[in-house]
Design a protein around this motif. Sequence first.
Motif, mmCIF file in Angstrom:
data_model
loop_
_atom_site.group_PDB
_atom_site.id
_atom_site.type_symbol
_atom_site.label_atom_id
_atom_site.label_comp_id
_atom_site.label_asym_id
_atom_site.label_seq_id
_atom_site.Cartn_x
_atom_site.Cartn_y
_atom_site.Cartn_z
ATOM 1 N N ALA A 133 0.836 -1.203 0.000
ATOM 2 C CA ALA A 133 0.000 0.000 0.000
ATOM 3 C C ALA A 133 0.871 1.253 0.000
ATOM 4 O O ALA A 133 0.539 2.251 -0.642
ATOM 5 C CB ALA A 133 -0.937 -0.017 1.205
ATOM 6 N N THR A 134 2.006 1.198 0.699
ATOM 7 C CA THR A 134 2.914 2.347 0.735
ATOM 8 C C THR A 134 3.418 2.681 -0.665
ATOM 9 O O THR A 134 3.405 3.849 -1.079
ATOM 10 C CB THR A 134 4.104 2.059 1.678
ATOM 11 O OG1 THR A 134 3.598 1.800 2.976
ATOM 12 C CG2 THR A 134 5.078 3.230 1.716
ATOM 13 N N LEU A 135 3.863 1.664 -1.412
ATOM 14 C CA LEU A 135 4.334 1.907 -2.778
ATOM 15 C C LEU A 135 3.213 2.420 -3.677
ATOM 16 O O LEU A 135 3.429 3.307 -4.500
ATOM 17 C CB LEU A 135 4.946 0.641 -3.372
ATOM 18 C CG LEU A 135 6.311 0.246 -2.828
ATOM 19 C CD1 LEU A 135 6.740 -1.108 -3.386
ATOM 20 C CD2 LEU A 135 7.340 1.315 -3.143
ATOM 21 N N VAL A 136 2.015 1.873 -3.507
ATOM 22 C CA VAL A 136 0.871 2.337 -4.304
ATOM 23 C C VAL A 136 0.624 3.821 -4.039
ATOM 24 O O VAL A 136 0.457 4.600 -4.977
ATOM 25 C CB VAL A 136 -0.391 1.496 -4.016
ATOM 26 C CG1 VAL A 136 -1.649 2.172 -4.557
ATOM 27 C CG2 VAL A 136 -0.248 0.099 -4.599
ATOM 28 N N ARG A 137 0.608 4.222 -2.773
ATOM 29 C CA ARG A 137 0.406 5.638 -2.438
ATOM 30 C C ARG A 137 1.497 6.513 -3.052
ATOM 31 O O ARG A 137 1.215 7.573 -3.617
ATOM 32 C CB ARG A 137 0.387 5.845 -0.920
ATOM 33 C CG ARG A 137 -0.865 5.387 -0.231
ATOM 34 C CD ARG A 137 -0.948 5.887 1.216
ATOM 35 N NE ARG A 137 0.244 5.657 1.999
ATOM 36 C CZ ARG A 137 0.487 4.557 2.710
ATOM 37 N NH1 ARG A 137 -0.384 3.573 2.738
ATOM 38 N NH2 ARG A 137 1.597 4.447 3.415
ATOM 39 N N GLN A 138 2.752 6.065 -2.937
ATOM 40 C CA GLN A 138 3.870 6.862 -3.454
ATOM 41 C C GLN A 138 3.810 6.984 -4.979
ATOM 42 O O GLN A 138 3.993 8.078 -5.525
ATOM 43 C CB GLN A 138 5.199 6.245 -3.024
ATOM 44 C CG GLN A 138 5.463 6.387 -1.542
ATOM 45 C CD GLN A 138 6.690 5.607 -1.079
ATOM 46 O OE1 GLN A 138 7.226 4.760 -1.792
ATOM 47 N NE2 GLN A 138 7.123 5.874 0.138
ATOM 48 N N ILE A 139 3.575 5.878 -5.652
ATOM 49 C CA ILE A 139 3.513 5.899 -7.124
ATOM 50 C C ILE A 139 2.360 6.773 -7.586
ATOM 51 O O ILE A 139 2.515 7.607 -8.493
ATOM 52 C CB ILE A 139 3.392 4.461 -7.686
ATOM 53 C CG1 ILE A 139 4.690 3.694 -7.418
ATOM 54 C CG2 ILE A 139 3.064 4.476 -9.180
ATOM 55 C CD1 ILE A 139 4.573 2.189 -7.637
ATOM 56 N N ALA A 140 1.187 6.607 -6.964
ATOM 57 C CA ALA A 140 0.008 7.400 -7.354
ATOM 58 C C ALA A 140 0.252 8.887 -7.104
ATOM 59 O O ALA A 140 -0.100 9.727 -7.937
ATOM 60 C CB ALA A 140 -1.219 6.913 -6.602
ATOM 61 N N ALA A 141 0.872 9.223 -5.969
ATOM 62 C CA ALA A 141 1.129 10.632 -5.634
ATOM 63 C C ALA A 141 2.079 11.281 -6.633
ATOM 64 O O ALA A 141 2.007 12.495 -6.862
ATOM 65 C CB ALA A 141 1.688 10.745 -4.224
ATOM 66 N N MET A 142 2.954 10.473 -7.249
ATOM 67 C CA MET A 142 3.893 11.014 -8.226
ATOM 68 C C MET A 142 3.362 10.910 -9.662
ATOM 69 O O MET A 142 4.114 11.097 -10.610
ATOM 70 C CB MET A 142 5.235 10.305 -8.098
ATOM 71 C CG MET A 142 5.961 10.666 -6.817
ATOM 72 S SD MET A 142 7.619 9.977 -6.755
ATOM 73 C CE MET A 142 7.331 8.509 -5.791
ATOM 74 N N GLY A 144 2.102 8.227 -11.182
ATOM 75 C CA GLY A 144 2.280 6.931 -11.836
ATOM 76 C C GLY A 144 0.970 6.170 -11.970
ATOM 77 O O GLY A 144 -0.007 6.441 -11.271
ATOM 78 N N ASP A 145 0.958 5.226 -12.868
ATOM 79 C CA ASP A 145 -0.220 4.401 -13.137
ATOM 80 C C ASP A 145 -0.219 3.188 -12.200
ATOM 81 O O ASP A 145 0.658 2.336 -12.290
ATOM 82 C CB ASP A 145 -0.190 3.947 -14.596
ATOM 83 C CG ASP A 145 -1.406 3.159 -15.005
ATOM 84 O OD1 ASP A 145 -2.313 2.948 -14.164
ATOM 85 O OD2 ASP A 145 -1.474 2.746 -16.176
ATOM 86 N N VAL A 146 -1.210 3.113 -11.315
ATOM 87 C CA VAL A 146 -1.284 2.020 -10.348
ATOM 88 C C VAL A 146 -2.424 1.049 -10.657
ATOM 89 O O VAL A 146 -2.736 0.190 -9.832
ATOM 90 C CB VAL A 146 -1.403 2.551 -8.895
ATOM 91 C CG1 VAL A 146 -0.141 3.295 -8.491
ATOM 92 C CG2 VAL A 146 -2.637 3.414 -8.721
ATOM 93 N N ARG A 147 -3.007 1.140 -11.843
ATOM 94 C CA ARG A 147 -4.176 0.304 -12.159
ATOM 95 C C ARG A 147 -3.895 -1.197 -12.064
ATOM 96 O O ARG A 147 -4.800 -1.959 -11.794
ATOM 97 C CB ARG A 147 -4.788 0.689 -13.504
ATOM 98 C CG ARG A 147 -4.110 0.109 -14.712
ATOM 99 C CD ARG A 147 -4.711 0.561 -16.031
ATOM 100 N NE ARG A 147 -4.437 1.979 -16.185
ATOM 101 C CZ ARG A 147 -5.374 2.883 -16.467
ATOM 102 N NH1 ARG A 147 -6.595 2.537 -16.671
ATOM 103 N NH2 ARG A 147 -5.040 4.150 -16.577
ATOM 104 N N ALA A 148 -2.659 -1.620 -12.247
ATOM 105 C CA ALA A 148 -2.320 -3.043 -12.145
ATOM 106 C C ALA A 148 -2.216 -3.504 -10.691
ATOM 107 O O ALA A 148 -2.146 -4.699 -10.440
ATOM 108 C CB ALA A 148 -1.002 -3.318 -12.859
ATOM 109 N N ALA A 157 -10.923 6.080 -6.516
ATOM 110 C CA ALA A 157 -10.792 6.892 -5.304
ATOM 111 C C ALA A 157 -9.431 7.588 -5.234
ATOM 112 O O ALA A 157 -9.351 8.753 -4.843
ATOM 113 C CB ALA A 157 -11.009 6.019 -4.070
ATOM 114 N N LEU A 158 -8.379 6.881 -5.617
ATOM 115 C CA LEU A 158 -7.044 7.494 -5.634
ATOM 116 C C LEU A 158 -6.996 8.655 -6.621
ATOM 117 O O LEU A 158 -6.462 9.722 -6.310
ATOM 118 C CB LEU A 158 -5.987 6.456 -6.030
ATOM 119 C CG LEU A 158 -5.466 5.537 -4.950
ATOM 120 C CD1 LEU A 158 -4.679 4.380 -5.560
ATOM 121 C CD2 LEU A 158 -4.603 6.307 -3.952
ATOM 122 N N THR A 159 -7.554 8.440 -7.796
ATOM 123 C CA THR A 159 -7.558 9.474 -8.826
ATOM 124 C C THR A 159 -8.295 10.714 -8.327
ATOM 125 O O THR A 159 -7.788 11.833 -8.471
ATOM 126 C CB THR A 159 -8.213 8.939 -10.128
ATOM 127 O OG1 THR A 159 -7.474 7.785 -10.557
ATOM 128 C CG2 THR A 159 -8.219 9.981 -11.220
#
Length: 164
Positions: A133-142, A144-148, A157-159
């Motif tokens: 979850a930490t990596l997902v938050r970091q990638i999304a905040a920068m 990055g595409d986290v759909r996978a 919700a992240l978007t």
Amino acid sequence: MTTAFYPGSFDPLTNGHLDVLIQALNVAERVVVGIGINPGKTPMFSFDERADLIRQSLAEVLPKRRDALDVVAFEGLVINAARAHAAKLLIRGLRDGTDLDYEMQMAGMNAQMAPDIQTVFLPSGVASRPITATLVRQIAAMGGDVRAFVPAAVLDALTKKLNR
């Protein structure tokens, strides 16, 4: 009825979490997802948002089992929360050997304090193993595409949260 308690922060729910939740529903008739509340941390999503995302994501993949799911908040020891919800199983997801080493220590301590609650380790699927979850938050905040890495409801919700 066998009840399992699946604790975590789920901030946000990932495909790995969902994979373990689906497996937990294969070994227990009812699963209580316990969202740990740590007053010292500020989560990206509120408890209500996380609970909603967990329910929505499960309903998408296992609509017939959504009534077998409860989502609750808890503070303190996991075993106390599990007992409060009459759980006999404590679900822990494993991604790799590092998780196993840590989880074995926790399982040993929990077994000493609560011998009536059995820890069950469930491996995440191969595609989910590198996800946190930490990596997902970091990638999304920068940007990055986290759909996978997350269910559709979580991606939405992240978007929305990051485009404010």
